[in-house]
Design a protein around this motif. Structure first.
Motif, short mmCIF file in Angstrom:
data_model
loop_
_atom_site.label_atom_id
_atom_site.label_comp_id
_atom_site.label_asym_id
_atom_site.label_seq_id
_atom_site.Cartn_x
_atom_site.Cartn_y
_atom_site.Cartn_z
N SER A 165 0.51 3.94 -1.34
CA SER A 165 -0.26 5.19 -1.23
C SER A 165 -0.30 5.71 0.20
N HIS A 196 0.85 -1.19 0.00
CA HIS A 196 0.00 0.00 0.00
C HIS A 196 0.89 1.25 0.00
N LYS A 205 -3.88 6.24 -4.06
CA LYS A 205 -3.53 5.48 -5.26
C LYS A 205 -3.43 6.40 -6.47
N VAL A 220 -11.34 3.34 -5.03
CA VAL A 220 -9.91 3.27 -4.74
C VAL A 220 -9.57 4.42 -3.81
#
Length: 358
Positions: A52, A50, A196, A192
């Motif tokens: 992001s 992850h 992202k 999302v």
């Protein structure tokens, strides 16, 4: 060998990236104990894949410190409390630190009360919310975490709408398993996470159709349509059934924002925060842990036995991809794209670190 300046950066080890992160935050005025917590949680996000919610956030958080929106070292106050619940005022400290303390409190209360609920406001961005229910799962309990953005970060269009009216409003649930790898649901109510889009923007890559609409309400693959003005919007989770993601996001906005007092979308708040709700259930006070594990193991085996559809090699349990990615990146290293690394180096210079040592 990692080159800290001037050349393309290969993969980092977990320890290298944690040291870089901790050093930058300490140089930015964050107490060392808090800097270590932030470094561990950001890098854990990168390990899980992850990115992001990983070290890409370093420049953002240092900017919030510089502007006075994050108060490193701020004490957390308990405003209301019983044996099974608490309302916490984070006093605008680091969200990761506040959230970790809040979940620790929820776990302790659940040990004596079976079920606990902790609500938090005046709390900065807590990062990847899946990190916190995992704490409960590691203690043999069920953990639930959900957050809104206190009325800010309106990136998500309601179902049928064409502009951002809600935040991404994520939900995470973790349960323990006999093998030690918790089952973890960690989703946004949007299709999302906004982060992202930030990653794709930094990499100069398009995003899949179905993630974004532009400022005219038209489908787009260009991350600039969210990251720059005029701003488009993320779509709610669910595609043609996006009314479900929209409804989920609305309920999380209420439970995260109205219950804590942080505020809901549309409140007019302009200071970014997470309104947080954490719930913990002590499994052993409902059923024997071995019986619980037997049910969970049987369920996972049952769904994994399904014949795979074309294009799929296996059925995965929620959280299994992240567990495998963590093992892979611990073994092979953590990749950081050139633009993110450039921003991290630039931020390090801003806080007085002329050279990053790792």
């Amino acid at each position: 060998m990692v080159e800290s300046r001037g050349k393309r950066v290969p993969n980092f080890t977990q320890n290298q990236l944690q040291k870089i992160t901790t050093d930058i935050f300490e140089a930015g005025g964050v107490p060392s104990d808090e800097a270590e917590i932030i470094g561990e949680l950001l890098v854990a996000s990168n390990l899980a894949g992850h990115d992001s919610h990983g070290v890409i956030r370093i420049p953002q958080y240092i900017g919030l410190i510089d502007s006075g929106l994050i108060q490193p070292g701020a004490p957390m106050h308990t405003e209301r409390e019983s044996t099974s619940h608490a309302l916490l005022n984070g006093n605008w400290g680091f969200g990761h630190v506040i959230a970790q303390k809040a979940m620790s409190l929820a776990i302790e209360k659940a040990k004596s009360s079976t079920i606990s609920a902790i609500s938090v406001y005046n709390c900065n961005h807590i990062g990847r919310i899946g990190s916190y229910p995992l704490m409960a799962a590691e203690a043999g309990m069920v953990g639930i975490t959900m957050v809104n953005a206190g009325g800010t970060a309106l990136y998500v269009a309601p179902f049928g709408g064409s502009d951002g009216r809600l935040a991404t409003n994520p939900l995470a649930i973790a349960t323990p398993t006999r093998n030690g790898h918790p089952i973890l649901l960690d989703i946004t109510s949007s299709v999302v996470a906004q982060g992202k889009i930030r990653v794709a923007f930094n990499r100069g890559e398009p995003v899949p159709l179905g993630w974004l609409i532009n400022s005219e309400g038209e489908p787009t693959q260009d991350p600039r349509d969210l990251m720059e003005s005029p701003q488009g919007a993320l779509l709610p989770l669910g595609g043609i059934a996006g009314h479900k993601g929209y409804a989920l996001g609305l309920m999380i906005d209420i439970l995260g924002g109205a219950l804590s007092g942080a505020g809901c979308s549309g409140s007019g708040n302009t200071r970014l925060q997470n309104g947080v709700l954490m719930i913990v259930l002590d499994i052993a006070n409902f059923t024997a842990l071995d019986d619980f594990y037997e049910h969970v193991d049987g369920l996972v085996a049952h769904v994994k036995a399904s014949p795979t559809a074309p294009g799929f090699d296996e059925i995965l349990a929620p959280g299994e991809i992240e567990a495998r990615q963590t093992e892979r990146r611990q073994r092979e290293g953590i990749p950081i794209d050139d633009e993110t690394w450039r921003q991290i180096q630039e931020t390090a210079m801003e806080v007085g670190l002329s050279e990053l040592k790792f």
